[in-house]
Design a protein around this motif. Structure first.
Motif, short mmCIF file in Angstrom:
data_model
loop_
_atom_site.label_atom_id
_atom_site.label_comp_id
_atom_site.label_asym_id
_atom_site.label_seq_id
_atom_site.Cartn_x
_atom_site.Cartn_y
_atom_site.Cartn_z
N ARG A 90 0.83 -1.21 0.00
CA ARG A 90 0.00 0.00 0.00
C ARG A 90 0.86 1.26 0.00
NH1 ARG A 90 -2.34 -0.61 4.62
NH2 ARG A 90 -4.10 -1.85 3.87
N TYR A 94 0.81 2.24 -4.03
CA TYR A 94 -0.26 3.23 -4.14
C TYR A 94 0.18 4.63 -3.75
CZ TYR A 94 -3.56 -0.55 -4.98
OH TYR A 94 -4.22 -1.61 -5.52
N LYS A 95 1.03 4.74 -2.72
CA LYS A 95 1.46 6.06 -2.27
C LYS A 95 2.79 6.49 -2.89
CE LYS A 95 -0.99 5.84 2.16
NZ LYS A 95 -0.88 5.99 3.62
#
Length: 367
Positions: A90, A94-95
């Motif tokens: 994550r 995603y970041k």
């Protein structure tokens, strides 16, 4: 941008995937201290080294060909590792973070690094490395900085407290004749004694936080010990102790700050007195003091037959502010240890409960 190290890892992984990896490349990847896992453009694991599948506690054949979704649902992967895999995925996918750090269930620190982008041609290279040692150094440095700042602030405050104490002491001495006329001289004596005790505590604290530079001078070991015994003999008799100074063999001279070294020896003699008075059974308290030559050093010993100390107390004996005394500051031995080390020496101690304690101060001799 990826590093040359990571680029070489990717090249080696791709070569392995195509079946062209020779024994040298395989040995390098398998024995590197980082875990390596490579996902292709479809998100499928195409390579994993033994460090990585060892970290995951899985077999290589059960990993190659899996996607992240398959990996997270793997029946043999424990819950904690699944949670860390998901968090890493994550944070980094995603970041867009290039690095992610976490602590495992055993308290070890790990860093995950990601290489991706155009230069990777759709591949995602994850490297995992333990950084517990680096974190320990970082935390120690941070703690030392805070302690240094706190020490400077505390020393400044302690110094300022001494000024009003000096003024109070002066006024109490002026009032003492009037208190004596009122039959309250005992009050003045107690106030003066407590002010002196507060000043002693502040002095020890200042010595602990910022010990003065030794004013070195030559003195014979015999003269140093004789003076220390003379200063404490009457106090020992009042406490029911006997001090025995062993005769020294030959002339031994040391180059020390006489005032500081005398403070160390007096502190240890007084500690011995207190250890004797705290022993409950009926016996004669004895403090043995002496010195002997050991090569280029002199060993000054101070031993007693007091209550002794257990292992837990011995382990923390020289730690600042650690004390077993009801009214102690916990700074005496800490300051003594610092003084002796500043003179190029060391202090050792041995003790047994209800048998006594022996301190040995080692100092370089003047040749």
């Amino acid at each position: 941008m990826i590093s040359q190290y990571q680029e070489s890892l990717l090249l080696s992984a791709r070569t392995f995937q195509s079946g062209l990896l020779d024994a040298t490349y395989e040995d390098v990847l398998e024995n590197i201290d980082s875990g390596i896992i490579l996902f292709d453009e479809l998100g499928v694991i195409s390579f994993v080294n033994k460090q990585m599948y060892g970290m995951l506690e899985l077999q290589r054949h059960s990993l190659v060909g899996c996607t992240m979704a398959h990996l997270l649902s793997h029946i043999q992967l424990n819950r904690f590792k699944k949670r860390q895999l998901l968090s890493s995925y994550r944070e980094m996918i995603y970041k867009g973070k290039p690095n992610y750090e976490f602590v495992d269930e055993f308290g070890r620190y790990w860093r995950v690094s990601l290489s991706s982008g155009e230069t990777m041609k759709g591949y995602y290279l994850f490297t995992v490395k333990e950084i517990s040692d680096y974190k320990l150094i970082e935390q120690t440095a941070y703690q030392n900085d805070n302690l240094a700042m706190l020490g400077k602030l505390s020393a400044s405050i302690a110094h300022e407290i001494r000024n009003p104490l000096t003024a109070i002491r002066g006024f109490i001495q002026l009032l003492r004749p009037h208190l004596h006329q009122l039959g309250k001289d005992e009050y003045a004596r107690i106030i003066l004694a407590e002010i002196d005790r507060a000043n002693d505590i502040i002095h020890e604290f200042l010595m602990s936080s910022k010990p003065s530079v030794p004013q070195v001078g030559m003195i014979s070991v015999s003269a140093l010990l004789k003076e220390a015994v003379l200063l404490t003999e009457s106090e020992a008799l009042m406490k029911g102790c006997q001090i025995h100074l062993h005769p020294l063999q030959g002339d031994m001279a040391i180059s020390v700050d006489v005032k500081q070294m005398k403070q160390v020896i007096l502190n240890m003699i007084r500690n011995a007195m207190e250890a004797i008075t705290e022993r409950s059974d009926d016996y004669t308290g004895t403090i043995e003091i002496g010195a002997r030559r050991e090569g280029a050093e002199v060993r000054i010993f101070i031993s007693d037959n007091g209550k002794g100390m257990d292992i837990c107390t011995l382990d923390r004996l020289f730690s600042p502010f650690f004390t077993t005394k009801e009214n102690g500051t916990g700074l005496g031995l800490s300051v003594s240890d610092r003084i002796v080390k500043n003179h190029g020496g060391c202090i050792s101690v041995s003790s047994r409960v209800n048998e006594g304690t022996r301190f040995v101060i080692s100092l370089p001799l003047i040749q």
